[in-house]
Design a protein around this motif. Structure first.
Motif, mmCIF file in Angstrom:
data_model
loop_
_atom_site.group_PDB
_atom_site.id
_atom_site.type_symbol
_atom_site.label_atom_id
_atom_site.label_comp_id
_atom_site.label_asym_id
_atom_site.label_seq_id
_atom_site.Cartn_x
_atom_site.Cartn_y
_atom_site.Cartn_z
ATOM 1 N N THR A 125 0.772 -1.366 0.058
ATOM 2 C CA THR A 125 0.199 -0.034 0.053
ATOM 3 C C THR A 125 0.983 1.159 0.055
ATOM 4 O O THR A 125 2.338 1.001 -0.002
ATOM 5 N N TYR A 126 0.158 2.467 0.145
ATOM 6 C CA TYR A 126 0.943 3.583 -0.137
ATOM 7 C C TYR A 126 2.007 3.818 1.133
ATOM 8 O O TYR A 126 1.597 3.749 2.107
ATOM 9 N N SER A 127 3.190 3.879 0.812
ATOM 10 C CA SER A 127 4.288 3.934 1.755
ATOM 11 C C SER A 127 4.172 5.102 2.848
ATOM 12 O O SER A 127 4.968 4.990 3.798
ATOM 13 N N MET A 128 3.279 6.316 2.403
ATOM 14 C CA MET A 128 3.547 7.207 3.728
ATOM 15 C C MET A 128 2.547 6.846 4.770
ATOM 16 O O MET A 128 2.524 7.496 5.732
ATOM 17 N N TYR A 129 1.648 5.731 4.614
ATOM 18 C CA TYR A 129 0.692 5.584 5.697
ATOM 19 C C TYR A 129 1.336 5.541 7.045
ATOM 20 O O TYR A 129 1.033 5.873 8.107
ATOM 21 N N PRO A 130 2.328 4.435 6.897
ATOM 22 C CA PRO A 130 2.982 4.221 8.338
ATOM 23 C C PRO A 130 3.676 5.430 8.960
ATOM 24 O O PRO A 130 3.814 5.660 10.119
ATOM 25 N N GLU A 131 4.125 6.295 7.913
ATOM 26 C CA GLU A 131 4.710 7.611 8.454
ATOM 27 C C GLU A 131 3.716 8.449 8.948
ATOM 28 O O GLU A 131 4.056 9.166 9.900
ATOM 29 N N TYR A 132 2.712 8.331 8.603
ATOM 30 C CA TYR A 132 1.332 9.343 9.039
ATOM 31 C C TYR A 132 1.403 8.761 10.529
ATOM 32 O O TYR A 132 0.937 9.538 11.462
ATOM 33 N N ALA A 133 1.250 7.489 10.574
ATOM 34 C CA ALA A 133 1.002 6.801 12.004
ATOM 35 C C ALA A 133 2.180 7.029 12.941
ATOM 36 O O ALA A 133 1.551 7.547 14.081
ATOM 37 N N ARG A 134 3.319 7.022 12.469
ATOM 38 C CA ARG A 134 4.304 7.465 13.118
ATOM 39 C C ARG A 134 4.398 8.783 13.688
ATOM 40 O O ARG A 134 4.819 8.874 14.850
ATOM 41 N N GLY A 135 4.154 9.543 12.831
ATOM 42 C CA GLY A 135 4.285 10.957 13.150
ATOM 43 C C GLY A 135 3.124 11.491 14.239
ATOM 44 O O GLY A 135 3.205 12.550 14.848
ATOM 45 N N THR A 136 2.015 10.718 14.296
ATOM 46 C CA THR A 136 0.702 10.922 15.290
ATOM 47 C C THR A 136 1.041 9.993 16.546
ATOM 48 O O THR A 136 0.098 10.015 17.058
ATOM 49 N N SER A 137 1.981 9.248 16.623
ATOM 50 C CA SER A 137 1.938 8.138 17.568
ATOM 51 C C SER A 137 0.968 7.221 17.731
ATOM 52 O O SER A 137 0.549 6.743 18.735
ATOM 53 N N THR A 138 0.571 6.977 16.450
ATOM 54 C CA THR A 138 -0.691 5.825 16.180
ATOM 55 C C THR A 138 0.117 4.631 15.851
ATOM 56 O O THR A 138 1.229 4.303 15.215
ATOM 57 N N THR A 139 -0.354 3.453 16.367
ATOM 58 C CA THR A 139 0.355 2.063 16.064
ATOM 59 C C THR A 139 -0.162 1.724 14.773
ATOM 60 O O THR A 139 -1.364 2.017 14.340
#
Length: 375
Positions: A125-139
Motif C-alpha cells: 500500500t502507499y508507503s506514507m501511511y505508516p509515516e503518518y501513523a508514526r508522526g502521530t504516535s498511532t500504532t
C-alpha cells in the motif's frame, strides 16, 4: 560530550523512534523522461495558467489579511465538482480541504489516531501511511493482499476484530498496484469498522482515472457515517505543485478536523489557484481519457512482452517480475527513463506519460530485456 552532557550521537534530541530514519521521497533526478511520481504529464494550458495567475494576483492585494480559515468558497466548488463526478450531492459541511491529501491524512490521524490507538492498512500500500501513523504516535498494523492485490474480506474482518483500529486506510485505486476496491469491499470494511467505532478512509487520489464501471466510494457515504473519501487535485487536475487535497465525509468528521488543523492552514493564494483550476475543470480533466487510453495500451504492450502486469485503475502501472529489479531500474535510468522502484520485491512502477514518453519507456525496456535482464 557537549556542554549539556549529551553525546554527539544523541544530538539533536529528536524523538527516539525517529532517530536514524530517512525522510520519504521519490528520487528527483534530471533525466529526459520522468515516470516515477505519478504526475500528470500535461500541465495547464497557457490560458488556464493565466487565469490561475490572475486569481493569485487578485488574492495578493489582500495578503496583509489572513485567508478564510473555513475556505467556504473552495469547499462549495469541490462539492459541486464531486457531484458532477459521482452523481452524489454533498453539502458544504461534508467537504474539507488541506495542503495536499497528505495533510488531509495527517489531520485525520491527529484527530482520530494518536497514542493508544491503531491504524490498519493492507500491504502493499502507499508507503506514507505508516509515516503518518508514526508522526502521530498511532500504532500501525498491516494485513496482506492476495496475489492479485485484491483483499480477502474474511482476512479484513478478522484483523478489524482483532486490532480494533480507530482508522482503516485503504487506497482505491491502490498505490502502488493500481487496484481498485470492489464496491462490496467498502460496505464490508465500513460495517466491520463501525462495530469497533473505527473510521474507514478510502484514498481516491487517482479516482478520476478509474475504468468505466468502477464506482467511487463517495456513492456509499450515505450508507456509512464512518466512511471518509479523500481526493486530490494533484493528479487529474495537474495541480501537483498547488498542493490541494480534500475529503468528503459526515459533517461531524469535518468538525473534528477543525480541532487539529493549524490556524489558516490554506493560504489565500492556494485557495485562489484551486478555485481557478476548478473553473477550468473541463479542460484540465480533458486529458484523463487520453491517459486512460495510454495506460491500457501500455498494459497490453507489457503483457505482450511477457511481463506480469497488475490491472490498473490509476495513471500508473505495476509490472514485473524481475530477479533483480534494481538492475532493470538502473538500465532504464541509464537510457534516460526514470521509473519507481517500489512495491513488492521484483516489481517496478511506471507512471503513464505522454505518447512520446511512453514510447521512450517501451524502447528503453526493450533494450533492457534484450540485454538479458529478464523477468
Amino acid at each position: 560530550m557537549t556542554a549539556t552532557g549529551a553525546t554527539d550521537a544523541a544530538w539533536p534530541p529528536i524523538r527516539p523512534e525517529l532517530r536514524g530514519l530517512e525522510p520519504y521521497g521519490a528520487p528527483q533526478l534530471d533525466v529526459a523522461v520522468r515516470l516515477n511520481t505519478n504526475e500528470n504529464p500535461y500541465g495547464p494550458s497557457e490560458a488556464v495558467a493565466a487565469d490561475i495567475a490572475a486569481a493569485a494576483g487578485r488574492a495578493a492585494v489582500g495578503l496583509n489579511r489572513y485567508p478564510d480559515r473555513e475556505h467556504v468558497a473552495l469547499r462549495q466548488a469541490l462539492a459541486a465538482y464531486l457531484e458532477r463526478d459521482t452523481g452524489v450531492a454533498l453539502d458544504v459541511d461534508q467537504v474539507w480541504a488541506a495542503n495536499g491529501s497528505n495533510e488531509v491524512m495527517l489531520q485525520l490521524l491527529m484527530a482520530f489516531g494518536g497514542p493508544g490507538r491503531t491504524a490498519l492498512g493492507f500491504t502493499p500500500t502507499y508507503s506514507m501511511y505508516p509515516e503518518y501513523a508514526r508522526g502521530t504516535s498511532t500504532t500501525w498494523v498491516t494485513g496482506h493482499r492476495e496475489a492479485d492485490f485484491t483483499l480477502d474480506l474474511d482476512h479484513v474482518r478478522a484483523l478489524v476484530a482483532e486490532h480494533r483500529p480507530s482508522v482503516v486506510l485503504m487506497p482505491s485505486p491502490n498505490n502502488p498496484t493500481g487496484t481498485a476496491l470492489a464496491p462490496e469491499t467498502t460496505d464490508v470494511v465500513c460495517t466491520a469498522a463501525a462495530e469497533v467505532d473505527g473510521l474507514v478512509v478510502i484514498d481516491e487520489a487517482y479516482g478520476e482515472f478509474r475504468r468505466t464501471g468502477t464506482p467511487s466510494a463517495i456513492e456509499r457515504l450515505g450508507a456509512h457515517r464512518n466512511l471518509v473519501v479523500s481526493r486530490t487535485m494533484s493528479k487529474a487536475f495537474a495541480l501537483a505543485g498547488g498542493r490541494v487535497g480534500y475529503l468528503a465525509a459526515a459533517p461531524e468528521i469535518c468538525d473534528a478536523l477543525r480541532l487539529v488543523r493549524l490556524p489558516y492552514h490554506l493560504s489565500s493564494l492556494t485557495q485562489a489557484a484551486a478555485l481557478a483550476a476548478l473553473d477550468h475543470a473541463d479542460e484540465l480533466l480533458g486529458r484523463v481519457a487520453d491517459l486512460r487510453a495510454e495506460r491500457d495500451a501500455l498494459v497490453d504492450h507489457l503483457r505482450g512482452a511477457g511481463l506480469q502486469v497488475a490491472d490498473s485503475d490509476a495513471n500508473f502501472i505495476l509490472f514485473g517480475r524481475f530477479d533483480d529489479r534494481h538492475a532493470v531500474w538502473e538500465s532504464l535510468l541509464a537510457q534516460g527513463v526514470l521509473v519507481r522502484e517500489t512495491g513488492p520485491e521484483g516489481w517496478l512502477r511506471v507512471s503513464v506519460g505522454t505518447p512520446d514518453e511512453n514510447q521512450a519507456f517501451r524502447d528503453a525496456l526493450a533494450a533492457t530485456l534484450k540485454e538479458n535482464v529478464r523477468p
